[in-house]
Design a protein around this motif. Structure first.
Motif, short mmCIF file in Angstrom:
data_model
loop_
_atom_site.label_atom_id
_atom_site.label_comp_id
_atom_site.label_asym_id
_atom_site.label_seq_id
_atom_site.Cartn_x
_atom_site.Cartn_y
_atom_site.Cartn_z
N LEU A 156 0.72 -1.20 -0.11
CA LEU A 156 0.10 0.12 0.18
C LEU A 156 0.80 1.19 0.01
N ALA A 157 1.74 1.35 0.99
CA ALA A 157 2.55 2.59 1.12
C ALA A 157 4.10 2.23 0.93
N THR A 158 4.34 1.08 1.35
CA THR A 158 5.57 0.74 1.48
C THR A 158 5.79 -0.75 1.06
N LYS A 176 0.90 -4.57 8.61
CA LYS A 176 0.13 -4.51 7.62
C LYS A 176 -1.27 -5.24 7.94
N ARG A 192 2.48 3.42 13.10
CA ARG A 192 3.07 3.67 11.62
C ARG A 192 2.48 2.37 10.64
N GLU A 234 0.17 0.03 8.44
CA GLU A 234 -0.67 0.06 7.28
C GLU A 234 -1.96 -0.64 7.23
N ILE A 274 -1.26 4.65 8.56
CA ILE A 274 -1.30 5.09 7.13
C ILE A 274 -2.68 4.06 6.72
#
Length: 320
Positions: free
Chosen positions: A136-138, A214, A234, A236, A261
């Protein structure tokens, strides 16, 4: 050809199989013969709101080229399948529950010889969404911890992909039978949310209070608050669907406090699917198929999706 259409008669919306002429491909389009089509939760969710016979709502079909007056990839021996790249909200596009369809050349991805039509039918929507959610973000990293929810297509693909990349997988589900299947596929621990309503506390305990890296959130309203509570600082959260509704009451304070996130899942570009195919082939990973229905039993297949009792993908064998 035979095709299933979503039609509205008065106030009733229903699926009907019809006899229709073969569609004609235009420039940079191909006429394809559909061998199999998988169902997704969005098919069930969209059916009541579809207003006319714009086309079947089924996506993610495995395709083989039948003929093509313009495409360079012609020939009945060619084996391809459709990569669904449109937004999930694009309900005006015909689906795949028909014996023949016309698609742009760019919608086709080569299918490895080791993957059957039935298996390939399950990939484009669910596997693509799982891949995007895990990145998703990383990018997904070995040693990270992933939380999956349920035993639907996206959840099981996310589990399989995470294990391929060396991630630890935790899961929640509704029954001991489903928990056993999740463990068989590689989940380290599974929490039954019917017998343990405070499953977020169990997930935290399994991660020594740190939370998971995640979360693949499937249900939406009934899970989003606990998903946030299960994530690390932090962490996700990928929102894949809203099987339980669109509410949830997640406070902005909870998001800010944990610097979470949160984003929506997409199916992603064709390169994602091509990369995933290579990884699955390399690791010998095969899609989990709940049941395959013949074309004439499309209503029964639809009912299986509605029941929520499936484990893996529900596929319709259009060729039989």
């Amino acid at each position: 050809m035979k095709a299933v259409r979503l039609t509205t008669v008065g106030e009733e919306t229903r699926l009907e199989m019809r006899d229709e002429p073969l569609p004609n491909p235009g420039r940079h389009e191909v006429l394809v013969r559909v061998h199999a089509a998988s169902l997704n939760f969005r098919d069930h969710a969209m059916a009541p709101v579809k207003s006319s016979a714009l086309g079947t709502v089924f996506h993610g079909s495995k395709l083989a080229i039948e003929s093509s007056p313009t495409a360079s990839c012609t020939g009945s021996a060619a084996r391809f399948f459709r990569n669904t790249t449109r937004a999930a909200s694009d309900s005006a596009v015909d689906g795949m529950l028909a014996e023949y369809v016309v698609l742009p050349e760019t919608a086709l991805v080569h299918l490895p010889a080791s993957v059957s039509y039935i298996e390939a039918a399950s990939l484009p929507c669910a596997a693509g969404a799982a891949w995007s959610s895990l990145n998703l973000a990383t990018p997904l990293q070995p040693g990270q911890t992933v939380l999956v929810q349920g035993t639907g297509g996206v959840a099981l693909f996310a589990l399989q992909i995470a294990r391929m990349f060396g991630a630890r997988v935790l899961a929640i589900t509704s029954s001991d039978e489903k928990a056993a299947k999740l463990k068989e596929l590689g989940a380290e621990s599974v929490v039954n949310y019917n017998t343990c309503p405070d499953w977020d506390r169990e997930i935290l305990a399994l991660t020594d209070g740190q939370g998971v890296d995640k979360v693949i959130d499937i249900a939406g309203e009934k899970t989003i608050v606990k998903s946030a509570a299960s994530a690390r600082i932090r962490g996700e959260i990928a929102l894949v669907g809203s099987a339980s509704g669109f509410g949830g009451g997640l406070s902005p304070v909870d998001i800010l406090y944990r610097s979470l996130i949160i984003g929506s899942s997409t199916i992603g570009p064709r390169t994602n699917l091509e990369t995933l195919l290579k990884a699955m082939t390399m690791h010998g990973v095969r899609p989990v198929i709940d049941r395959v229905y013949p074309f004439a039993e499309y209503r029964e297949a639809y009912q299986q999706i509605q029941s929520g009792e499936h484990i893996g993908k529900v596929v319709i064998d259009v060729a039989h």
